[in-house]
Every structure is written in C-alpha cells, then in structure tokens.
Design a protein around this motif. Structure first.
Motif, PDB file in Angstrom:
ATOM      1  N   GLY A  55      57.877   6.310 -39.986  1.00 21.72           N
ATOM      2  CA  GLY A  55      58.025   5.970 -41.309  1.00 21.72           C
ATOM      3  C   GLY A  55      56.805   5.623 -42.126  1.00 21.72           C
ATOM      4  O   GLY A  55      56.786   5.455 -43.208  1.00 21.72           O
ATOM      5  N   PHE A  56      55.831   5.856 -41.451  1.00 20.89           N
ATOM      6  CA  PHE A  56      54.323   5.494 -42.127  1.00 20.89           C
ATOM      7  C   PHE A  56      53.772   6.829 -42.162  1.00 20.89           C
ATOM      8  O   PHE A  56      53.593   7.639 -41.324  1.00 20.89           O
ATOM      9  CB  PHE A  56      53.282   4.540 -41.081  1.00 20.89           C
ATOM     10  CG  PHE A  56      53.813   3.158 -41.463  1.00 20.89           C
ATOM     11  CD1 PHE A  56      53.389   2.381 -42.233  1.00 20.89           C
ATOM     12  CD2 PHE A  56      54.632   2.712 -40.385  1.00 20.89           C
ATOM     13  CE1 PHE A  56      53.616   1.116 -42.440  1.00 20.89           C
ATOM     14  CE2 PHE A  56      55.206   1.369 -40.450  1.00 20.89           C
ATOM     15  CZ  PHE A  56      54.733   0.646 -41.319  1.00 20.89           C
ATOM     16  N   LEU A  57      53.202   6.890 -43.600  1.00 21.55           N
ATOM     17  CA  LEU A  57      52.589   8.150 -44.162  1.00 21.55           C
ATOM     18  C   LEU A  57      51.190   8.550 -43.385  1.00 21.55           C
ATOM     19  O   LEU A  57      50.441   7.577 -43.243  1.00 21.55           O
ATOM     20  CB  LEU A  57      52.671   8.391 -45.348  1.00 21.55           C
ATOM     21  CG  LEU A  57      53.666   8.359 -46.223  1.00 21.55           C
ATOM     22  CD1 LEU A  57      53.534   8.235 -47.730  1.00 21.55           C
ATOM     23  CD2 LEU A  57      54.623   9.715 -46.065  1.00 21.55           C
ATOM     24  N   PHE A  97      48.204   9.742 -44.056  1.00 20.91           N
ATOM     25  CA  PHE A  97      47.438  10.217 -45.148  1.00 20.91           C
ATOM     26  C   PHE A  97      46.146  11.213 -44.868  1.00 20.91           C
ATOM     27  O   PHE A  97      46.014  12.090 -45.725  1.00 20.91           O
ATOM     28  CB  PHE A  97      46.725   9.216 -45.898  1.00 20.91           C
ATOM     29  CG  PHE A  97      47.660   7.941 -46.562  1.00 20.91           C
ATOM     30  CD1 PHE A  97      48.313   8.369 -47.781  1.00 20.91           C
ATOM     31  CD2 PHE A  97      48.348   7.007 -45.768  1.00 20.91           C
ATOM     32  CE1 PHE A  97      49.304   7.732 -48.426  1.00 20.91           C
ATOM     33  CE2 PHE A  97      49.199   6.235 -46.509  1.00 20.91           C
ATOM     34  CZ  PHE A  97      49.744   6.684 -47.751  1.00 20.91           C
ATOM     35  N   TYR A 129      57.703   6.347 -50.330  1.00 18.67           N
ATOM     36  CA  TYR A 129      57.287   7.583 -51.217  1.00 18.67           C
ATOM     37  C   TYR A 129      58.628   8.043 -51.904  1.00 18.67           C
ATOM     38  O   TYR A 129      58.654   8.414 -52.973  1.00 18.67           O
ATOM     39  CB  TYR A 129      56.647   8.555 -49.982  1.00 18.67           C
ATOM     40  CG  TYR A 129      56.559   9.987 -50.493  1.00 18.67           C
ATOM     41  CD1 TYR A 129      55.329  10.224 -51.155  1.00 18.67           C
ATOM     42  CD2 TYR A 129      57.526  10.911 -50.469  1.00 18.67           C
ATOM     43  CE1 TYR A 129      55.144  11.370 -51.630  1.00 18.67           C
ATOM     44  CE2 TYR A 129      57.328  12.196 -50.804  1.00 18.67           C
ATOM     45  CZ  TYR A 129      56.131  12.351 -51.435  1.00 18.67           C
ATOM     46  OH  TYR A 129      55.982  13.808 -51.895  1.00 18.67           O
ATOM     47  N   GLU A 147      53.351   1.640 -50.689  1.00 18.69           N
ATOM     48  CA  GLU A 147      52.085   2.727 -50.794  1.00 18.69           C
ATOM     49  C   GLU A 147      51.897   3.534 -49.466  1.00 18.69           C
ATOM     50  O   GLU A 147      51.301   4.364 -49.305  1.00 18.69           O
ATOM     51  CB  GLU A 147      50.936   1.929 -50.975  1.00 18.69           C
ATOM     52  CG  GLU A 147      51.077   1.220 -52.455  1.00 18.69           C
ATOM     53  CD  GLU A 147      51.189   2.219 -53.583  1.00 18.69           C
ATOM     54  OE1 GLU A 147      50.745   3.278 -53.327  1.00 18.69           O
ATOM     55  OE2 GLU A 147      51.726   1.621 -54.583  1.00 18.69           O
ATOM     56  N   LYS A 148      52.600   2.918 -48.281  1.00 27.19           N
ATOM     57  CA  LYS A 148      52.086   3.323 -46.914  1.00 27.19           C
ATOM     58  C   LYS A 148      53.183   4.124 -46.166  1.00 27.19           C
ATOM     59  O   LYS A 148      53.176   4.617 -45.230  1.00 27.19           O
ATOM     60  CB  LYS A 148      51.656   2.333 -45.992  1.00 27.19           C
ATOM     61  CG  LYS A 148      50.455   1.414 -46.778  1.00 27.19           C
ATOM     62  CD  LYS A 148      49.050   2.492 -46.566  1.00 27.19           C
ATOM     63  CE  LYS A 148      48.004   1.652 -47.288  1.00 27.19           C
ATOM     64  NZ  LYS A 148      46.857   2.519 -47.792  1.00 27.19           N
ATOM     65  N   THR A 149      54.612   3.903 -46.696  1.00 25.50           N
ATOM     66  CA  THR A 149      55.674   4.577 -45.886  1.00 25.50           C
ATOM     67  C   THR A 149      56.395   5.614 -46.550  1.00 25.50           C
ATOM     68  O   THR A 149      56.228   5.631 -47.692  1.00 25.50           O
ATOM     69  CB  THR A 149      56.799   3.224 -45.558  1.00 25.50           C
ATOM     70  OG1 THR A 149      57.305   2.993 -46.992  1.00 25.50           O
ATOM     71  CG2 THR A 149      56.063   2.138 -44.982  1.00 25.50           C
ATOM     72  N   THR A 150      57.019   6.345 -45.627  1.00 28.56           N
ATOM     73  CA  THR A 150      57.960   7.423 -46.400  1.00 28.56           C
ATOM     74  C   THR A 150      58.993   6.905 -47.330  1.00 28.56           C
ATOM     75  O   THR A 150      59.509   7.365 -48.615  1.00 28.56           O
ATOM     76  CB  THR A 150      58.577   8.338 -45.366  1.00 28.56           C
ATOM     77  OG1 THR A 150      59.263   7.532 -44.534  1.00 28.56           O
ATOM     78  CG2 THR A 150      57.575   9.020 -44.406  1.00 28.56           C
ATOM     79  N   PHE A 151      59.635   5.777 -46.988  1.00 30.01           N
ATOM     80  CA  PHE A 151      60.257   5.046 -47.716  1.00 30.01           C
ATOM     81  C   PHE A 151      60.178   4.787 -48.881  1.00 30.01           C
ATOM     82  O   PHE A 151      60.651   4.930 -50.084  1.00 30.01           O
ATOM     83  CB  PHE A 151      60.870   3.899 -46.743  1.00 30.01           C
ATOM     84  CG  PHE A 151      62.068   2.932 -47.440  1.00 30.01           C
ATOM     85  CD1 PHE A 151      63.180   3.593 -48.094  1.00 30.01           C
ATOM     86  CD2 PHE A 151      61.630   1.574 -47.659  1.00 30.01           C
ATOM     87  CE1 PHE A 151      64.199   2.803 -49.028  1.00 30.01           C
ATOM     88  CE2 PHE A 151      62.764   0.740 -48.446  1.00 30.01           C
ATOM     89  CZ  PHE A 151      64.065   1.404 -49.008  1.00 30.01           C
ATOM     90  N   TYR A 157      57.634  15.634 -46.389  1.00 32.39           N
ATOM     91  CA  TYR A 157      56.954  14.624 -46.175  1.00 32.39           C
ATOM     92  C   TYR A 157      57.514  13.547 -44.939  1.00 32.39           C
ATOM     93  O   TYR A 157      56.861  12.868 -44.470  1.00 32.39           O
ATOM     94  CB  TYR A 157      57.233  13.451 -47.408  1.00 32.39           C
ATOM     95  CG  TYR A 157      58.525  13.028 -47.627  1.00 32.39           C
ATOM     96  CD1 TYR A 157      59.199  11.640 -47.186  1.00 32.39           C
ATOM     97  CD2 TYR A 157      59.319  13.715 -48.474  1.00 32.39           C
ATOM     98  CE1 TYR A 157      60.499  11.465 -47.266  1.00 32.39           C
ATOM     99  CE2 TYR A 157      60.648  13.391 -48.746  1.00 32.39           C
ATOM    100  CZ  TYR A 157      61.163  12.454 -48.240  1.00 32.39           C
ATOM    101  OH  TYR A 157      62.318  11.854 -48.460  1.00 32.39           O
ATOM    102  N   GLN A 168      54.167  12.003 -41.131  1.00 31.10           N
ATOM    103  CA  GLN A 168      54.639  10.697 -40.744  1.00 31.10           C
ATOM    104  C   GLN A 168      55.024  10.282 -39.393  1.00 31.10           C
ATOM    105  O   GLN A 168      55.223  11.438 -38.482  1.00 31.10           O
ATOM    106  CB  GLN A 168      55.998  10.277 -41.606  1.00 31.10           C
ATOM    107  CG  GLN A 168      57.054  10.861 -41.357  1.00 31.10           C
ATOM    108  CD  GLN A 168      58.207  10.162 -40.525  1.00 31.10           C
ATOM    109  OE1 GLN A 168      58.034   9.145 -40.416  1.00 31.10           O
ATOM    110  NE2 GLN A 168      59.011  10.962 -39.797  1.00 31.10           N
TER     111      GLN A 168
END
Lengths: 508, 360
Positions: A371-373, A375, B222, B216-220, A362, A368
């Motif tokens: 730091g934002f995934l 999606f 997660y 909901e939106k960050t790897t942190f 991840y 990412q």
C-alpha cells in the motif's frame, strides 16, 4: 498597405516558457488569414492577447492603424473583434434568437423586446446565407447550425474582425464545405477573418494568406496560392512530414471483441443511446467507428470500458463475457482506453505528470508494496515514458499536468495507455486538436499496435483519419450502425452521406 | 532567489503569515475603537500570546492546540479529497459524549487503559456519525454540506438526551466527570508547571503525521486525492469513487470524534451541560479556519492549530486588563477569521513574485 490588425513584436512570457517571442502578425482588411502552428506554438496565447485575456510583456497592437491597449475582452469587443470558440458558448435551453441577443438585449419598458432584434437577425441571416431557425432551442439543432448562431452573434454585434478557432473540428464534410462558403462570403463583404487551424487542406481551400508559428516565433507569413501543403507543414513542424501513411499488409487474426445486440439507455433522452448494435473487432485490425459527434459514440465506448451500465446484449472479449465486469477488471485484462475528453476523464490535472502516468497501474507490484507508493520507480517510469514518447513539459516528471499544452497532455494519456501493452486499444478521437507532427506520431503508434497483432477500435470524427489509417469502417448514426465500408473503395462524399443519416444499409 | 514563485513552502508560509498580520491589525483596530487607553498593552499581550505566562502559558497553548489540530485535520483531510466536512462539530460532540460515557460508566476496565478505550470509542463514534452523510453523498449524491449541518443538530440534541438518561448529575445540573479516564500527563506538568497540559497535543501531532503519510505516501491516499481532484478520471481508472467518498468522510469524522474525546477527558476541561447552541462547541467550526490556514496540509495544520491555541491563550491573558471579555472574543475571532484569507493571499503572492521575476 492597409492592415486592420497589426500585432507587432508581441512577447508573452509564462513561468519557464516564452509563449510568444516577438511575434508579428498582420491582417489585411477583407482577407481570410490563417494562423497555423503546432500545439503549444503560441496561437491561442496570441489570440488571447488580442482578445484582452492576457497582457503581453512587450509589443504593440494596432487596430485600423491606431495603437490600442486591450486590457480586457470588453475593449476587444468594442473594437469590433469577435470570436467563435472551439467549444461554443451558447445557452442550451435558450432559443437561437435569445442566444444571439444575449449580453446586448434590447429592452423596452423594462422588458425584453425582441421584435426589432428578430428582424435584424433575419436580415443578417439572409445577407450572409446563414440559415437558422430563430425560435429553435439550441440543444435541438445541429452542431452546424449552432456554429452559424455563433457567427450570427458576432455579426449582430457588428464585429469586423472575426476569429474562428478550429471551426471545422466538429463538422461533417458537407457542413465544412458550407462553412467555407460562408467564410468567403463574409470576407467579400469586407470582414476580416482570422482562421486558426491545423488542417492544411482547409487553409489551401479558403485562406488568402497564412502566418506560421513555431515554438512561440512567427516563422513566416506567406501567400497561400504560391505555397504547397508540403511546404506549409514543413514550416510548421520544422521537418518533413509524411502524409500518406505506409501500412503493411493486414494480417487479420481472430476476433478479440464481439458485441452482440447491445442496447444502452440514454440519460439525456428516452430513446436508446445505443440501439441493438453488433460488430466484431479482430486482432491485427484497426476498426473505425465513424460518425458525427453525439450519435452514440460516447455511450458505446462507456459500455465497452465499463463506465456505464448495459441494458441488454453482450460484450465478449477474448472469449469471456465481460458485459457486467468492472472497469478495473477490463483494464487489467488488456483493454486500454484513450478517452474522448482528456480533461474530464483522461487526466487528474492537479496531479503531476508522473502521478498521471501511473493512473491505471498504481496498484501494481512495480509501483507499490503493502500500500505504500514506490516513488523511485514512479519517477523512473515517468522519465522513461517522457523520453520514449517525447512528452514536453516545464519540469519533467514533476510538472503539474495542468500547466502542460494540450498536445503534451494527450501524449501523456497515449503513453500511459500504450505502455500498458493492451490487446485492445479503444482510442476516441486520439488526435483531436493536435498538430500534424503529433498526429503523425499517434497514427504510427496505432498502426504499430495493429502490426503487432493487437486490435484497435478507433472512434473518430476526422474523415482524413478515418480514411487513412483504418482497415474497416462502420458508421454510427443515432445509436445504430448504418453502414460498413471499405476505406480503400469508399469516397468521402459517400461516407458523409452515411454519417448524415441519408444513406443506410442493413448491417448485422 | 531565482525561482521563488515556484517554492511552495515560501509561498504558503508567507501567505499564512501575511493573513495573520492583517488579522492582528484588525483586532488592534477593534481595541482602538472600543478601549483606546488599553489598546497598545492589549495588542502586545495578544501578540505575546502563550508567552505571557512563561512555561505555564506555553503548556496551555499546547493543551488548547490538541483538539483544535484534530478538528482542523478532520476538515483538512476531507478538503484534500474534495469533500467539505462542515459536520466536524457534530462528530466532535458525539465523540466527546462517547468518551465521557465510557469514562464514567465503563469502570470495569483496568484504570491504565481506561483512557485509551474511551479515546478509541470517541474515535469510532465520530467516524460512524460521519458515515451517514458519507453514504448519502456517495450513493445518493446528497450534498455533504447540507446533510452534515443537519447531523450537527441531530448530534447536539441526541447528546443532550443521552446525557439526561445516562450520565446526568442532577445535584450539579451537569454531566458526571470521567475522572477515571483522564488523559495521562506523564510528568509534562513538571516542565510546564501549573499548566493543564496532557498527552492530547502529542496524540494530535501523531494523527497529523499519520494523515500526512496516508495522503502522500500510500496508494489509498493516491486514490482518495484522485477522487477529490477529478471524480470522473478516478472512475475512468477503475477507482471505486463511491467507497472512497464515504471512507474519506469516516476518517474525517474519526479525527473530529477524537478531538471531542481529547477535549473532554482532561481534568481542567469543560463539562457537559444541557445546552442547545452549537456555538457552545466552537472547536468544530474553528477546524475550518485551521484547515484553511494550514492549507489542508496535515503538517501545516499542526502549526495552524498551535497558532490558534496561542491566540486563544493570549486572549485569556487579556483578562488582566479592564477589557470586556466580549471584545477579547471578538479580537480572537477576527484573527481566526482573517487567517482564512491565506488562500487568497497565496494567489496574490505568486502573482507578485512572478511579475518581480519577469522584470529581472
């Protein structure tokens, strides 16, 4: 014809899936009736309906000809239905005798009174050749004896219908032979046995009849004698399965992993869990660590993957000393790990399938930024792996992992770990509890890794697996390597002796 | 209609509404037993909540909701990461004191940013207070429930002591008021006339949105959730679960501390007295109900916080009638208490819906 149990037209629906679709299942008195099917075929659901854990939407259950409604497990127990679960339900710090009477404790003057119970247990044990030590503590005895305790529990309660849920998964070859004997014995005494298994050889060896389930339907009930293993597997999977895996000639490369004089302390007892162990894994080979469960395999894998501290000795990977490196560093360096316990380590069950598929990656650019995934990428990645590895689930990438069948959960882990393109794949019992179709698939994946010049370290309890796919076998017993054998020349019996600790050679 | 049992919003929403309705039913019962003649008018007043007083009432609902949302967020955030921060009360007290102290003593600051610094101080102080149980949990596996309850009492008495030696006003027998650092109103009082509203509510909503984005939106987020759901799997994946445990606790504490700051940096708010009952600071404990009612979802917690504020203001208007104030408190408490049942109802609703769908 006299049937002890008749399950007629059983239909059980879960959201999005028909787990049992008008299944018919009839067991005769005094027979060993095998229940065969792939993972997710509906075996456990059917048995849970019989045991009163689920309620079928349709269908009737008859016990000894009378229609019954089994609302909860207590009713099932009253009807004389008993079950040996795959994972034993024993109290570890109680004695054998205490475990047997648990739940039906004999009481005299408000106190536990075990004298008569002891006599009864010993009598049953003698009658069925179930050797046990009534005063031994469960955690001190072998897995085989623990299983006999489970069987005794059912007999003590005078159950006549005994369900064995994959009973051989945890046993040595010798213990399996012993169990088969016990089962035949029980059947000849008039007990009816339902034997849930994936292993076709065992069905051939011990069962009278077999009912095959596929995708929630009963495909057929056949006589075991008049059916071949190939026919059984074809009925179960719905296509032909190749049993003997074709392997290319080995192209052995340089050592990739070198373990020297490794010592790992145990957190359960004072002895070392891993005691001065050394071995090498080369590129282009599948090295198998064979052994009975609980002989240090878990600690060895934890040490190799960085989950536990090493007391002394070194682990060298690709020429670098990684003895004290972090899990993440090793993972990025190309070590993949298919863990032993998929629920404890392998998956976050409350995450979706897509989220589980990025558990090891991840943090990479692909998934990412700042730091934002990402999606979109995560979903595309999941969709690709679902297709490539044929992972089946109710709602695709967004399925909750908890709701998936065991086989598909395992496929999820394997997809994730192989997709990382590892140089060293550590696979711990990768096929545990899977059906032949899935096993075939996973074995092919492991062999593909080997043929591509990657190394595979396979930790397995399944002798078939050990003999079939490995290039070299080392046997672990009580935390030590007690033998190294060639799978082409060794016999199952000889391997069994090494595993049981009754034979050893000095291996450096 | 087809897959109602899978629609999370429908299930969660209806579970919360159902438990609220039951709460109202019970509080009506309380009123019927204690004060029958006024039971109907009492119930309607409670149901009307903030609307009793028109724009003033609505303003007060939002004003009350601010700190409640923040403590709910504190508890909910920790819940999401597998921790039960029952120490929100202690972090709230520490945050409140720090804000008041900065508000009273740090007069060297320009007046425009005085309140910002005071809130920031509350935010940090709450976080530091939660760091202790967080570290204990992560590195010594000390149960965070026990250690943070202890921290609640330490916080309470420490604040009593600190007030006495720093900002005590012996003439009024209370702490000095941080008038210079009161939260700005920005003309909100023109819309919600005569109400106590300030920017506190909007700060709380902003924080909830930030918490939502983190989770909901960050790897942190997660990583945090992975540790919360399954610590072993997180460690297997090379996630530093120890660091995540104390970080999660600190973030939770920051929200609780901020709640204390927002609460005490308001003109019409309570002032610090020397008391030794934790129940005098109910916001921390209300946070638990709010988190449950909002099902630990930051956005859900905004609505849950507004609802609790609404009920509290409804309770305030009940004082129009000859109903004993204790009964009013009791009714409000019953509703809050039963609203925590939403978790239980959620499972039931899914069950019923599935049966219903299976029949069709």
């Amino acid at each position: 014809m006299d049937y002890v149990i008749e399950m007629l037209n059983i239909t059980k629906i879960f959201p999005g899936i028909v787990a049992n679709d008008k299944i018919n299942f009839q067991v005769k008195k005094g027979e060993i009736h095998a229940l065969l099917g792939e993972n997710g075929a509906g075996k456990s659901t059917l048995m849970s309906v019989l045991f009163g854990l689920y309620h079928a939407e349709e269908g009737t259950i008859k016990v000894e000809g009378k229609e019954v409604k089994i609302h909860n497990p207590n009713i099932a127990k009253d009807l004389g239905i008993g079950m040996v679960h795959q994972h034993f339900k024993l109290v570890h710090n109680f004695t054998v005798l205490e475990n047997v009477v648990l739940g039906v404790e004999p009481i005299k003057n408000g106190q536990l009174y075990l004298k008569d119970a002891r006599a009864k247990v010993l009598e049953i044990s003698k009658k069925y050749n179930l050797y046990i030590e009534p005063d031994a503590i469960i955690q001190d005895i072998t897995v085989g004896m623990q299983q006999r305790v489970e069987i005794l529990k059912m007999l003590y309660r005078e159950n006549n219908i005994l369900i064995f849920d994959e009973p051989t998964a945890v046993l040595t070859p010798q213990e399996i032979v012993e169990l088969m004997k016990i089962m035949r014995n029980l059947a000849s005494e008039g007990k009816s046995i339902i034997f849930i298994t994936h292993k076709l050889n065992e069905i051939k060896a011990v069962a009278n009849r077999v009912t095959i389930l596929r995708k929630g339907r009963s495909i057929a009930t056949v006589d075991v004698k008049s059916t071949s293993v190939e026919e059984l597997s074809e009925m179960m999977v719905g296509r032909k399965v190749i049993f003997n895996i074709e392997k290319q000639a080995q192209n052995l490369g340089k050592p990739i992993l070198e373990v020297k004089d490794l010592v790992v302390k145990s957190n359960r007892h004072h002895k070392n869990a891993i005691n001065h162990v050394g071995f090498k894994v080369h590129r282009g080979e599948i090295l198998c660590v064979a052994g009975i469960e609980g002989n240090g395999q878990t600690d060895l894998v934890y040490a190799l993957t960085g989950l536990t501290k090493v007391e002394s000795g070194t682990i060298t990977y690709k020429g670098k000393d990684i003895t004290h490196q972090k899990v993440r560093t090793r993972s990025i360096d190309g070590i993949s790990h298919i863990p032993e316990d998929r629920h404890k380590h392998g998956l976050v069950l409350d995450y979706t399938l897509a989220e589980n598929l990025i558990l090891q990656t991840y943090f990479k650019e692909e998934f990412q930024s700042h730091g934002f995934l990402k999606f979109d990428n995560i979903t595309n990645h999941a969709d690709a792996l679902i297709k490539q590895f044929d992972i089946r689930s109710g709602e695709g990438a967004e399925s909750s992992t908890r709701s998936m069948s065991g086989g598909n959960q395992q496929k999820t882990i394997i997809a994730r770990e192989i997709d990382k393109d590892p140089d060293l794949l550590i696979a711990v019992q990768p096929t545990r509890g899977l059906d032949v179709g899935a096993i075939e698939y996973i074995h092919n994946q492991l062999i593909k890794q080997r043929d591509n010049g990657k190394a595979v370290l396979l930790i397995s309890l399944e002798l078939n697996e050990v003999m079939n796919i490995s290039d070299r076998i080392i046997v672990i017993y009580e935390g030590e390597i007690v033998g190294e054998v060639d799978p082409k020349t060794v016999t199952e019996q000889e391997l069994g002796l090494y595993m049981a600790g009754s034979k050893r050679e000095n291996v450096s | 209609m087809k897959n109602l049992s899978k629609n999370k919003a429908v299930i969660n929403g209806s579970a919360s509404v159902l438990s609220i309705l039951i709460g109202f039913g019970f509080s009506f019962l309380v009123l019927l037993i204690s004060n029958a003649p006024y039971s109907f008018v009492g119930l309607t007043t409670l149901l009307l909540g903030g609307f009793n007083g028109g724009m003033q009432g609505i303003g007060n609902v939002l004003y009350t909701a601010g700190p409640i949302i923040l403590t709910g967020l504190a508890v909910g955030f920790a819940f999401k990461t597998g921790l039960f921060n029952i120490g929100a009360t202690g972090q709230f007290i520490i945050g409140a004191f720090t804000a008041v102290y900065v508000g009273v003593r740090w007069t060297f600051l320009p007046v425009e940013i005085h309140w910002v610094v005071a809130l920031l101080a509350a935010f940090i102080a709450g976080g530091l207070w939660a760091l202790i149980p967080g570290i204990l949990k992560a590195y010594r596996n000390v149960n965070e429930v026990i250690s943070s309850i202890i921290m609640n009492y330490i916080g309470l008495y420490l604040v009593n002591y600190m007030i006495k030696i720093t900002i005590f006003d012996p003439t009024k027998n209370q702490a000095l008021m941080p008038t210079r650092a009161y939260l700005p109103v920005y003309g909100l009082d023109k819309i919600f006339t005569n109400s106590s509203i300030n920017v506190g509510f909007f700060i709380a909503v902003l924080m909830a949105i930030i918490a939502y984005i983190i989770l909901e939106k960050t790897t942190f987020g997660y990583e945090l959730k992975a540790c919360g759901f399954n610590r072993f799997a997180a460690e297997y994946a090379g996630i530093n679960s120890k660091r995540n445990i104390w970080l999660s606790m600190v973030i939770s504490g920051c929200f609780a501390g901020l709640a204390g700051g927002v609460m005490y940096l308001a003109g019409s708010a309570r002032y610090f007295e020397i008391i030794d009952l934790l129940l005098q600071y109910p916001e921390g404990f209300t946070g638990i109900s709010v988190a449950l009612l909002g099902l630990s979802n930051p956005i859900g917690i905004i609505f849950a916080g507004i609802f609790i504020g609404y009920i509290k203001i409804g309770g305030f208007y009940l004082q129009w009638y000859p109903i004993m104030p204790e009964i009013v408190d009791l009714m409000v408490a019953v509703i809050i208490y039963l609203s925590a049942l939403s978790f239980f109802f959620r499972a039931k609703i899914v069950y019923v819906l599935r049966k219903f769908e299976a029949k069709k």
